[in-house]
Every structure is written in structure tokens, then in C-alpha cells.
Design a protein around this motif. Structure first.
Motif, PDB file in Angstrom:
ATOM      1  N   ARG A   1       1.232   4.132 -10.166  1.00 46.76           N
ATOM      2  CA  ARG A   1       1.133   4.182  -8.705  1.00 46.76           C
ATOM      3  C   ARG A   1      -0.329   4.041  -8.270  1.00 46.76           C
ATOM      4  NH1 ARG A   1       3.524   8.945  -4.691  1.00 46.76           N
ATOM      5  NH2 ARG A   1       2.264   8.395  -2.838  1.00 46.76           N
ATOM      6  N   GLY A   2      -0.555   3.150  -7.310  1.00 47.61           N
ATOM      7  CA  GLY A   2      -1.885   2.960  -6.748  1.00 47.61           C
ATOM      8  C   GLY A   2      -2.785   2.029  -7.535  1.00 47.61           C
ATOM      9  N   ARG A   3      -2.315   1.512  -8.679  1.00 45.96           N
ATOM     10  CA  ARG A   3      -3.164   0.656  -9.514  1.00 45.96           C
ATOM     11  C   ARG A   3      -2.572  -0.742  -9.699  1.00 45.96           C
ATOM     12  NH1 ARG A   3      -7.433   2.597 -12.013  1.00 45.96           N
ATOM     13  NH2 ARG A   3      -7.315   0.855 -13.502  1.00 45.96           N
ATOM     14  N   GLY A   4      -1.616  -1.093  -8.877  1.00 44.05           N
ATOM     15  CA  GLY A   4      -0.998  -2.409  -9.014  1.00 44.05           C
ATOM     16  C   GLY A   4      -1.979  -3.553  -8.813  1.00 44.05           C
ATOM     17  N   LEU A   5      -2.812  -3.427  -7.774  1.00 42.82           N
ATOM     18  CA  LEU A   5      -3.780  -4.483  -7.497  1.00 42.82           C
ATOM     19  C   LEU A   5      -4.840  -4.546  -8.587  1.00 42.82           C
ATOM     20  CD1 LEU A   5      -4.757  -6.646  -5.494  1.00 42.82           C
ATOM     21  CD2 LEU A   5      -6.099  -4.883  -4.353  1.00 42.82           C
ATOM     22  N   VAL A   6      -5.319  -3.392  -9.012  1.00 40.31           N
ATOM     23  CA  VAL A   6      -6.398  -3.331  -9.995  1.00 40.31           C
ATOM     24  C   VAL A   6      -5.932  -3.801 -11.368  1.00 40.31           C
ATOM     25  CG1 VAL A   6      -8.015  -1.804 -11.183  1.00 40.31           C
ATOM     26  CG2 VAL A   6      -7.546  -1.473  -8.745  1.00 40.31           C
ATOM     27  N   ASP A   7      -4.778  -3.310 -11.812  1.00 43.71           N
ATOM     28  CA  ASP A   7      -4.338  -3.568 -13.179  1.00 43.71           C
ATOM     29  C   ASP A   7      -3.565  -4.866 -13.339  1.00 43.71           C
ATOM     30  OD1 ASP A   7      -5.490  -1.196 -13.895  1.00 43.71           O
ATOM     31  OD2 ASP A   7      -3.627  -0.043 -13.868  1.00 43.71           O
ATOM     32  N   ILE A   8      -2.780  -5.221 -12.338  1.00 41.69           N
ATOM     33  CA  ILE A   8      -1.880  -6.374 -12.487  1.00 41.69           C
ATOM     34  C   ILE A   8      -2.429  -7.610 -11.788  1.00 41.69           C
ATOM     35  CG2 ILE A   8       0.456  -7.229 -12.067  1.00 41.69           C
ATOM     36  CD1 ILE A   8       1.358  -4.272 -12.166  1.00 41.69           C
ATOM     37  N   ALA A   9      -2.667  -7.486 -10.485  1.00 38.17           N
ATOM     38  CA  ALA A   9      -3.132  -8.657  -9.734  1.00 38.17           C
ATOM     39  C   ALA A   9      -4.499  -9.132 -10.225  1.00 38.17           C
ATOM     40  CB  ALA A   9      -3.188  -8.335  -8.245  1.00 38.17           C
ATOM     41  N   MET A  10      -5.473  -8.220 -10.312  1.00 35.91           N
ATOM     42  CA  MET A  10      -6.807  -8.618 -10.730  1.00 35.91           C
ATOM     43  C   MET A  10      -6.831  -9.019 -12.203  1.00 35.91           C
ATOM     44  SD  MET A  10      -8.186  -8.496  -7.882  1.00 35.91           S
ATOM     45  CE  MET A  10      -9.817  -9.032  -8.394  1.00 35.91           C
ATOM     46  N   GLY A  11      -5.904  -8.459 -12.986  1.00 34.12           N
ATOM     47  CA  GLY A  11      -5.815  -8.855 -14.383  1.00 34.12           C
ATOM     48  C   GLY A  11      -5.316 -10.273 -14.567  1.00 34.12           C
ATOM     49  N   SER A  12      -4.671 -10.841 -13.544  1.00 32.22           N
ATOM     50  CA  SER A  12      -4.159 -12.211 -13.617  1.00 32.22           C
ATOM     51  C   SER A  12      -5.145 -13.237 -13.090  1.00 32.22           C
ATOM     52  CB  SER A  12      -2.853 -12.325 -12.814  1.00 32.22           C
ATOM     53  OG  SER A  12      -1.857 -11.472 -13.324  1.00 32.22           O
ATOM     54  N   VAL A  13      -6.221 -12.772 -12.447  1.00 28.76           N
ATOM     55  CA  VAL A  13      -7.140 -13.686 -11.772  1.00 28.76           C
ATOM     56  C   VAL A  13      -7.706 -14.723 -12.736  1.00 28.76           C
ATOM     57  CG1 VAL A  13      -9.392 -13.834 -10.643  1.00 28.76           C
ATOM     58  CG2 VAL A  13      -7.730 -12.145  -9.876  1.00 28.76           C
ATOM     59  N   GLY A  14      -8.153 -14.277 -13.916  1.00 27.85           N
ATOM     60  CA  GLY A  14      -8.743 -15.216 -14.857  1.00 27.85           C
ATOM     61  C   GLY A  14      -7.785 -16.322 -15.238  1.00 27.85           C
TER      62      GLY A  14
ATOM     63  N   ARG B   1       0.837  -1.194   0.000  1.00 27.79           N
ATOM     64  CA  ARG B   1       0.000   0.000   0.000  1.00 27.79           C
ATOM     65  C   ARG B   1       0.873   1.247   0.000  1.00 27.79           C
ATOM     66  NH1 ARG B   1      -4.926   1.193   0.014  1.00 27.79           N
ATOM     67  NH2 ARG B   1      -5.662  -0.926   0.470  1.00 27.79           N
ATOM     68  N   THR B   2       0.604   2.106  -0.967  1.00 27.89           N
ATOM     69  CA  THR B   2       1.303   3.383  -1.071  1.00 27.89           C
ATOM     70  C   THR B   2       0.375   4.559  -0.785  1.00 27.89           C
ATOM     71  OG1 THR B   2       0.858   3.392  -3.464  1.00 27.89           O
ATOM     72  CG2 THR B   2       2.989   2.537  -2.736  1.00 27.89           C
ATOM     73  N   ASP B   3      -0.930   4.347  -0.951  1.00 32.18           N
ATOM     74  CA  ASP B   3      -1.910   5.411  -0.766  1.00 32.18           C
ATOM     75  C   ASP B   3      -3.209   4.775  -0.276  1.00 32.18           C
ATOM     76  OD1 ASP B   3      -0.395   7.664  -2.372  1.00 32.18           O
ATOM     77  OD2 ASP B   3      -0.438   5.907  -3.692  1.00 32.18           O
ATOM     78  N   GLY B   4      -4.157   5.626   0.128  1.00 29.06           N
ATOM     79  CA  GLY B   4      -5.485   5.145   0.477  1.00 29.06           C
ATOM     80  C   GLY B   4      -5.544   4.448   1.817  1.00 29.06           C
ATOM     81  N   ASP B   5      -6.715   3.852   2.067  1.00 31.10           N
ATOM     82  CA  ASP B   5      -6.985   3.205   3.351  1.00 31.10           C
ATOM     83  C   ASP B   5      -7.194   1.710   3.177  1.00 31.10           C
ATOM     84  OD1 ASP B   5      -7.018   5.735   4.686  1.00 31.10           O
ATOM     85  OD2 ASP B   5      -9.070   6.064   3.935  1.00 31.10           O
ATOM     86  N   ASP B   6      -7.139   0.986   4.295  1.00 36.61           N
ATOM     87  CA  ASP B   6      -7.423  -0.443   4.276  1.00 36.61           C
ATOM     88  C   ASP B   6      -8.780  -0.711   3.644  1.00 36.61           C
ATOM     89  OD1 ASP B   6      -5.062  -1.109   5.426  1.00 36.61           O
ATOM     90  OD2 ASP B   6      -5.858  -1.437   7.437  1.00 36.61           O
TER      91      ASP B   6
END
Length: 415
Positions: free
Chosen positions: A262-275, A203-208
């Protein structure tokens, strides 16, 4: 009056395997025969009853000799175009659709599990990592060597205190001049015991609880502050020597090692690998389960009790019938989900449904295979007890059964 007797296939709904795909499967079979099997014969100490013990050193890590075999197979596979056949042509891959790649994955797994054949594929390498290719530094330093099987890169997401809840990360990254300081612990990370680099989500920004605000960084052996803890000995032999707790303490990485935005690693990379990750499990499950089913059929025809083959027993017939039906069910469940994924029409719940049923299939078929083989199935001279142990983790990683059910139900509940 409408003619309902037509057998014409609706456009876009043909699930038959193309001649090109059949050719790839035959080429992979020849590759295994010529390149993999000789290594299995030369290094047979890593296979069989005592194989897992010989693969591990005193710290529970994979020995260098075994890793050298893995490197040989991966580099030969990359040279033959198999390792990256599912990656886009624009980055040097084969451009194979996910559906066809999963059929290949099923095919490779439809054989005796005690071998090196799965080393020729790489499910951790997905198109979701393309932000690495878009960056000149990351492409040259990490992405291209990964595509050429010169380095091993893994993904660090799971944490001890959160499990499936990946939006509540304790791992943080704070900007300090031109560097980021990463602090936290990752666990259950596949291949982390020997990886050259790990993509760490912090986490680099935002809240839990906020999916945004989580960034991804490439951490290498050259970055001080990354230490590997004690290897975790799992229930199944497949992951033995491959997973450990990974600690990051004031681990400094330069700005250029951030992957993507920055701030989009989970959205763009991790979730993009889910399928890719979730659908690879039912594909592997169908391959392994079909192989076990065929072995059970052969055994049921040859093994006699009380003067008759056990295949004549109603209970054995029932188990075989359920196994074969479930295999076919999961085969078309994952293939349909992958077909929709390739058409950008897929829903996450369909991928979760395929993963849920695939994990259950692998566990149930392995359990029945042990039962049908009786005492012989319970001991390590046959592979079924090992498959029983290997299958169990598929109901946990890449989203537990319970997470898959939540995803499926939430797709329909208006709450």
C-alpha cells in the motif's frame, strides 16, 4: 612509457552480439516466416491501404477477428519462449538481459511496418510486475495467465487533467471494509479497449505531489464500476482501436487485488517500468528508421530525374548521410544505457536521453523518407506517410520530449 597501441577490449565493454543472441534472432525470423506471414496472407484485409478501417468496428474498437489473430500469435510466441524471454527465469521467463531484449526488439522492427510481426513481443510485461508473482492469488489469477498469453493486462496511469504529472492523481481508492472503492478516469491507456484487466494507480494516502501514497490495483471485467468510453482515434494507425477513456465509478475491488505494498505502487511498479518503457522506444526507432533508410537508398539509386539518379543530388546525399549518422548515434545511445541498466549502474537521465533522441530519430527519418520519395511518399500506397504519423506519438508517451529534457538537465543542475 605506456603502450597506447594496444587494441585489447577493456573488461565488460564488449558490445558485440553473442552467438546465442544471433541464434535467437534467426529463430525469430523463422517464427515470423512460418507462423506470422501465413496469417498476414490469410488476413490481408487488416493490412495495406484499407487495413485500419477493416480492423475497427462502428465504435472504433478492434474487431474480434483481428483480436483473434493477435491472440494466436501471442500464444504461439509464448509457447516458443519469445513473449517472456526478457522476464526472470525464476518466474518462467527466459532471463534475457534488457540490452539483448532491446536488440531483439530493434531486429523485429527492422522490416516493413505493415505486418503482424510486432505482436510476438510484449513490452508492457516488465519485471516491475513481479509483486504480482509474489502474491499467491495474483500469481494464479493474473500473472501466470499473462505470461502464457491467455490474458491481456494493461497499465492505467495517465489522467485527462495531469498528463506527465503522475504524482497529482485525481483517481482515488478508499478502503471500505475488505474492499477498495476506486473513483476516477484514466486515458491514453494502450490496449485498454480489449484488455482483460487493468492495473490502476490511485491515491490511497498522502497529498498531491507525493510519489508515496499511490497504490496499484488489478481491476478486471468482473469488477463492477469499470466502463470503457468512446475509443479515441489517434493520428497514427498503430494505436487505432487500442485506446479509450476508462472510467471507474465506485469500482469495488477486494483487498487481495492490490499489487504490492500500500502506498508504493508508483514507486515500486510504475517507476520500476520506466527504464523498460523508455528504452524500448529508441530500440524500435532504430529498427524502423534503419528499414526506412535502406528503402531510401534503394530508391535514390533507381529513381531518376533530369537524366540522373536522385542519389547523385547533393541534397539527397545530405539527407541520407544525416539519417544514417543519427541511426548509429541512437543505436549506441540506447544500447549503452541498457548495458548500464543491466549492471545496476544506469542513471535515469541516460534513459531519458536515449528516449529523447530515439523519438526524434523516428520522426526525422520518416519525414525525410516522405521527402525523398516525393509524391509517392505522401500517399498510402507506400508506408512512409504512415510511419510519419505513427512516429509522432513517440515524442509524447512515456514522458514527453520536454519531460526528458527536464530529467536530463536536473541530473546536473544543483538547484
Amino acid at each position: 612509457m605506456t603502450d597506447t597501441t594496444s587494441t585489447a577490449t577493456p573488461a565488460g565493454m564488449d558490445f558485440s552480439e553473442s552467438s546465442e543472441l544471433e541464434l535467437v534472432k534467426s529463430q525469430i525470423d523463422r517464427f515470423i516466416e512460418r507462423e506470422v506471414q501465413p496469417l498476414e496472407e490469410e488476413y490481408d484485409q487488416f493490412l495495406g491501404d484499407r487495413g485500419v478501417e477493416n480492423r475497427l468496428d462502428e465504435n472504433g474498437y478492434l474487431v474480434d477477428e483481428y483480436l483473434a489473430v493477435r491472440d494466436q500469435i501471442r500464444k504461439r510466441s509464448a509457447g516458443a519462449g519469445f513473449l517472456t524471454m526478457h522476464m526472470p527465469e525464476s518466474v518462467g521467463g527466459g532471463g534475457m538481459p534488457l540490452l539483448e531484449y532491446l536488440i531483439i526488439l530493434e531486429h523485429v522492427n527492422n522490416r516493413h511496418p505493415d505486418g503482424f510481426h510486432e505482436m510476438l513481443l510484449e513490452t508492457l510485461l516488465t519485471p516491475a510486475l513481479l509483486p504480482m508473482h509474489a502474491d499467491d492469488n495474483l500469481r494464479e489469477q493474473y500473472f501466470e495467465p499473462m505470461m502464457n498469453a491467455e490474458t491481456t493486462v494493461t497499465i492505467g496511469m495517465s489522467e485527462p487533467g495531469h498528463g506527465s504529472d503522475i504524482t497529482h492523481l485525481d483517481t482515488t481508492a478508499e478502503k471500505n471494509g475488505s474492499e477498495w472503492a476506486i473513483d476516477g478516469t484514466k486515458c491514453w491507456i494502450t490496449n485498454s479497449t480489449f484488455a482483460d484487466a487493468i492495473i490502476v494507480f490511485a491515491r490511497t494516502d498522502g497529498d498531491d505531489g507525493d510519489a508515496r501514497g499511490i497504490s496499484a490495483f488489478v481491476v478486471t471485467n468482473e469488477n463492477l464500476g469499470w466502463t470503457r468510453g468512446k475509443a479515441q482515434r489517434p493520428m497514427g494507425d498503430e494505436d487505432a482501436g487500442r485506446i479509450a477513456f476508462n472510467h471507474f465509478e465506485d469500482c469495488r475491488v477486494p483487498e487481495e487485488q492490490m499489487v504490492g505494498t500500500r502506498g508504493r505502487g508508483l514507486v515500486d511498479i510504475a517507476m520500476g517500468s520506466v527504464g523498460y518503457f523508455r528504452l524500448s522506444i529508441p530500440a524500435r526507432a532504430v529498427g524502423r528508421s534503419h528499414w526506412m533508410f535502406n528503402e531510401c537508398v534503394d530508391y535514390a539509386e533507381s529513381r531518376e530525374t533530369f537524366g540522373k539518379p536522385i542519389g547523385e543530388r547533393q541534397f539527397v546525399k545530405g539527407m541520407l548521410a544525416e539519417m544514417r549518422t543519427d541511426i548509429e548515434q541512437v543505436r549506441w545511445l540506447y544500447r549503452h544505457a541498457a548495458w548500464k541498466f543491466d549492471r545496476d549502474e544506469g542513471d535515469r537521465w541516460e534513459q531519458s536521453a536515449a528516449k529523447l533522441r530515439g523519438a526524434q530519430l523516428w520522426n526525422n527519418v520518416a519525414d525525410n523518407a516522405v521527402q525523398i520519395h516525393g509524391g509517392a511518399g505522401y500517399v498510402r500506397s507506400l508506408p512512409f506517410e504512415g510511419e510519419y504519423r505513427n512516429a509522432r506519438v513517440t515524442r509524447i508517451y512515456d514522458g514527453t520530449d520536454e519531460i526528458q529534457k527536464l530529467t536530463i538537465a536536473d541530473a546536473f543542475l544543483d538547484l
